[in-house]
Scaffold this active site. Structure first.
Site, PDB file in Angstrom:
ATOM      1  N   GLY A   2     -22.490  27.576   3.032  1.00  0.00           N
ATOM      2  CA  GLY A   2     -21.619  26.783   1.885  1.00  0.00           C
ATOM      3  C   GLY A   2     -22.265  25.911   1.252  1.00  0.00           C
ATOM      4  N   CYS A  37     -15.013  13.272   2.675  1.00  0.00           N
ATOM      5  CA  CYS A  37     -16.985  12.376   1.448  1.00  0.00           C
ATOM      6  C   CYS A  37     -16.200  11.010   0.412  1.00  0.00           C
ATOM      7  CB  CYS A  37     -17.394  13.466   0.302  1.00  0.00           C
ATOM      8  SG  CYS A  37     -16.377  14.446  -0.061  1.00  0.00           S
ATOM      9  N   SER A  92     -18.709  20.341  -7.424  1.00  0.00           N
ATOM     10  CA  SER A  92     -19.197  21.075  -5.753  1.00  0.00           C
ATOM     11  C   SER A  92     -18.510  20.508  -4.669  1.00  0.00           C
ATOM     12  CB  SER A  92     -20.968  20.454  -5.594  1.00  0.00           C
ATOM     13  OG  SER A  92     -20.579  19.450  -5.904  1.00  0.00           O
ATOM     14  N   HIS A 140     -19.848  11.748  -6.465  1.00  0.00           N
ATOM     15  CA  HIS A 140     -18.243  11.104  -6.970  1.00  0.00           C
ATOM     16  C   HIS A 140     -18.913   9.983  -7.074  1.00  0.00           C
ATOM     17  CE1 HIS A 140     -16.639  14.664  -4.674  1.00  0.00           C
ATOM     18  NE2 HIS A 140     -15.899  14.578  -4.448  1.00  0.00           N
TER      19      HIS A 140
HETATM   20  P1  A2P Z   1     -19.142  33.076   3.852  1.00  0.00           P
HETATM   21  O1  A2P Z   1     -20.338  32.629   3.219  1.00  0.00           O
HETATM   22  O2  A2P Z   1     -19.472  33.740   4.778  1.00  0.00           O
HETATM   23  O3  A2P Z   1     -18.083  33.110   3.353  1.00  0.00           O
HETATM   24  P2  A2P Z   1     -17.930  26.124   0.529  1.00  0.00           P
HETATM   25  O4  A2P Z   1     -17.294  25.105   1.089  1.00  0.00           O
HETATM   26  O5  A2P Z   1     -18.964  26.337  -0.273  1.00  0.00           O
HETATM   27  O6  A2P Z   1     -16.905  27.352   0.013  1.00  0.00           O
HETATM   28  O7  A2P Z   1     -18.421  26.766   2.189  1.00  0.00           O
HETATM   29  C1  A2P Z   1     -17.366  28.025   3.127  1.00  0.00           C
HETATM   30  C2  A2P Z   1     -18.675  28.236   3.959  1.00  0.00           C
HETATM   31  O8  A2P Z   1     -16.951  28.858   5.223  1.00  0.00           O
HETATM   32  C3  A2P Z   1     -18.813  29.364   4.034  1.00  0.00           C
HETATM   33  O9  A2P Z   1     -20.643  29.396   4.306  1.00  0.00           O
HETATM   34  C4  A2P Z   1     -18.574  30.246   4.212  1.00  0.00           C
HETATM   35  O10 A2P Z   1     -19.186  31.530   5.546  1.00  0.00           O
HETATM   36  C5  A2P Z   1     -17.316  29.744   5.414  1.00  0.00           C
HETATM   37  N1  A2P Z   1     -16.702  30.505   5.746  1.00  0.00           N
HETATM   38  C6  A2P Z   1     -15.753  30.582   5.213  1.00  0.00           C
HETATM   39  N2  A2P Z   1     -14.775  31.062   5.748  1.00  0.00           N
HETATM   40  C7  A2P Z   1     -15.454  31.981   7.035  1.00  0.00           C
HETATM   41  C8  A2P Z   1     -14.670  32.777   8.722  1.00  0.00           C
HETATM   42  N3  A2P Z   1     -13.380  32.953   8.298  1.00  0.00           N
HETATM   43  N4  A2P Z   1     -15.380  32.825   9.268  1.00  0.00           N
HETATM   44  C9  A2P Z   1     -16.546  32.138   9.408  1.00  0.00           C
HETATM   45  N5  A2P Z   1     -16.992  31.199   7.810  1.00  0.00           N
HETATM   46  C10 A2P Z   1     -16.150  30.844   6.839  1.00  0.00           C
HETATM   47  C1  11C Z   2     -13.372  17.476  -2.722  1.00  0.00           C
HETATM   48  N1  11C Z   2     -13.041  15.786  -1.060  1.00  0.00           N
HETATM   49  O1  11C Z   2     -14.333  16.618  -3.509  1.00  0.00           O
HETATM   50  C2  11C Z   2     -13.330  17.148  -1.245  1.00  0.00           C
HETATM   51  C3  11C Z   2     -13.883  18.150  -0.865  1.00  0.00           C
HETATM   52  O2  11C Z   2     -11.248  16.567   3.510  1.00  0.00           O
HETATM   53  O3  11C Z   2     -13.229  17.440   3.477  1.00  0.00           O
HETATM   54  C4  11C Z   2     -13.859  17.936   1.280  1.00  0.00           C
HETATM   55  C5  11C Z   2     -12.378  17.506   1.789  1.00  0.00           C
HETATM   56  C6  11C Z   2     -12.108  17.365   3.296  1.00  0.00           C
HETATM   57  O4  11C Z   2     -12.961  17.986  -3.283  1.00  0.00           O
END
Ligand code: A2P
Ligand code: 11C
Length: 332
Positions: A12, A128, A158, A241
């Site tokens: 992520g 954040c 982001s 931000h």
């Molecule tokens: P994945 O890339 O495999 O979906 P972001 O905040 O940028 O959207 O990232 C979310 C992060 O949380 C990513 O690394 C995502 O992995 C991970 N994630 C989301 N759902 C799950 C899940 N069910 N199990 C493990 N990791 C997860």
């Molecule tokens: C945003 N602050 O910019 C949020 C992301 O509680 O950790 C982080 C949400 C949290 O959308």
């Protein structure tokens, strides 16, 4: 000593920033485990020039892990952080899942480092927007108790994750090509717009994001009297931000005094030269670890009030850097 570190949510926006920060700060890592959903298993990520394969986040993937950095959403933290603790790891959780739990310290190293050592396996990383505000608020608070804060945020795409940032870029490309604009991650088109809505709405009319600023500020300052009224707004920037902050203090703080306090504060840089068009902006603050403060002035609407503008990279100081700094506190 070197530590076995796991990153849950490694693919992520925050996860990838974790890798950068751990590398930049040369965190002493023995073994590194990159965890994400089933979808990402086998995906390759690089750390210090070496390739690592992403593994699935499961209940028994934490054996031998000393420090687990979680940023895979609150649901995953609630489900898997206890397994990591059971396996002997200290979890530093970037989600909102445990922040208000009385057994879980909520820590910004510039604000309340001592709280980190009271953990029972889980330490929470604040939201954040709260982190960035508190890095600037703390030096003022130490000089005079702050009675109230009125804050409006200008939050980058982001903050809502890697895909949300891509949505802004895709909308921009689609607009340039004259194609239809697709809206998925935000409630409305974010290109050419601002959306006064971050996280979901609560019964009192504030959003959850806005109430995080109220509750997390109180918890970290150990002050259940400070009042925080936030309006959190999504703007079409990619990273960092910005926040417009007005505070009311018990003792007056002049802009000169505030500049002096800000200039000495850890994690904060003063950029306040408006006559030369110098003030913090997300485009230039993004990519660094310090928060920047400027536009410092006496608020003319109330006594003992001061206004300022603070900007921080929310994926770095607002998330990954803060979590890694907490880990550094623990191993020091
Ligand atoms: P994945 O890339 O495999 O979906 P972001 O905040 O940028 O959207 O990232 C979310 C992060 O949380 C990513 O690394 C995502 O992995 C991970 N994630 C989301 N759902 C799950 C899940 N069910 N199990 C493990 N990791 C997860
Ligand atoms: C945003 N602050 O910019 C949020 C992301 O509680 O950790 C982080 C949400 C949290 O959308």
């Amino acid at each position: 000593a070197a530590y076995n570190v796991a990153i849950a949510g490694a693919t992520g926006a925050v996860g990838e920033t974790f890798l950068q920060i751990l590398e930049e700060r040369n965190f002493p890592i023995a073994e590194l485990k990159l965890l994400a959903s089933k979808r990402s298993v086998g995906k390759e990520l690089t750390f210090k020039g070496k390739t690592y394969k992403v593994e699935e986040l499961t209940h028994d993937c934490f054996e031998g892990v000393d420090i687990a950095l979680f940023s895979a959403g609150g649901g995953r933290s609630l489900e898997y952080a206890p397994s990591a603790v059971k396996a002997g790891a200290v979890v530093i959780d970037n989600s909102s899942a445990y922040r208000m739990d009385k057994d879980v310290p909520l820590v910004v190293p510039e604000v309340n480092p001592e709280d980190a050592f009271k953990h029972k396996g889980i330490i929470a990383n604040p939201n954040c927007t709260t982190i960035i505000m508190l890095v600037a608020l703390k030096p003022l608070y130490d000089y005079s108790k702050v009675k109230s804060v009125v804050v409006s945020s200008y939050q980058s795409t982001s903050g809502a994750g890697a895909q949300a940032m891509e949505e802004l870029m895709n909308q921009t490309k689609a607009w340039a090509k004259g194609e239809d604009i697709t809206v998925e991650k935000f409630a409305h088109q974010i290109l050419f717009n601002v959306i006064p809505h971050v996280d979901s709405f609560t019964d009192n009319g504030y959003t959850k994001e806005e109430m995080k600023m109220f509750n997390e500020t109180r918890k970290m300052l150990h002050d259940d009297e400070i009042l925080v009224s936030a309006t959190c707004v999504r703007v079409p920037t990619l990273s960092a931000h910005s926040e417009s902050v007005t505070i009311e203090t018990v003792d007056p703080i002049s802009p000169e005094k505030a500049r002096e306090l800000f200039a000495k504060a850890p994690g904060l840089q003063l950029l306040d030269d408006p006559s030369n068009n110098k003030y913090p902006m997300p485009l230039f603050v993004a990519g660094g670890d310090d928060c920047f403060v400027g536009r410092i002035r006496t608020d003319i609407s109330r006594p003992n009030s001061l206004a300022f503008w603070v900007v921080g990279d929310q994926l770095r100081k607002g998330a990954a850097t803060n979590a890694v700094q907490i880990a550094e506190l623990l191993i020091k």
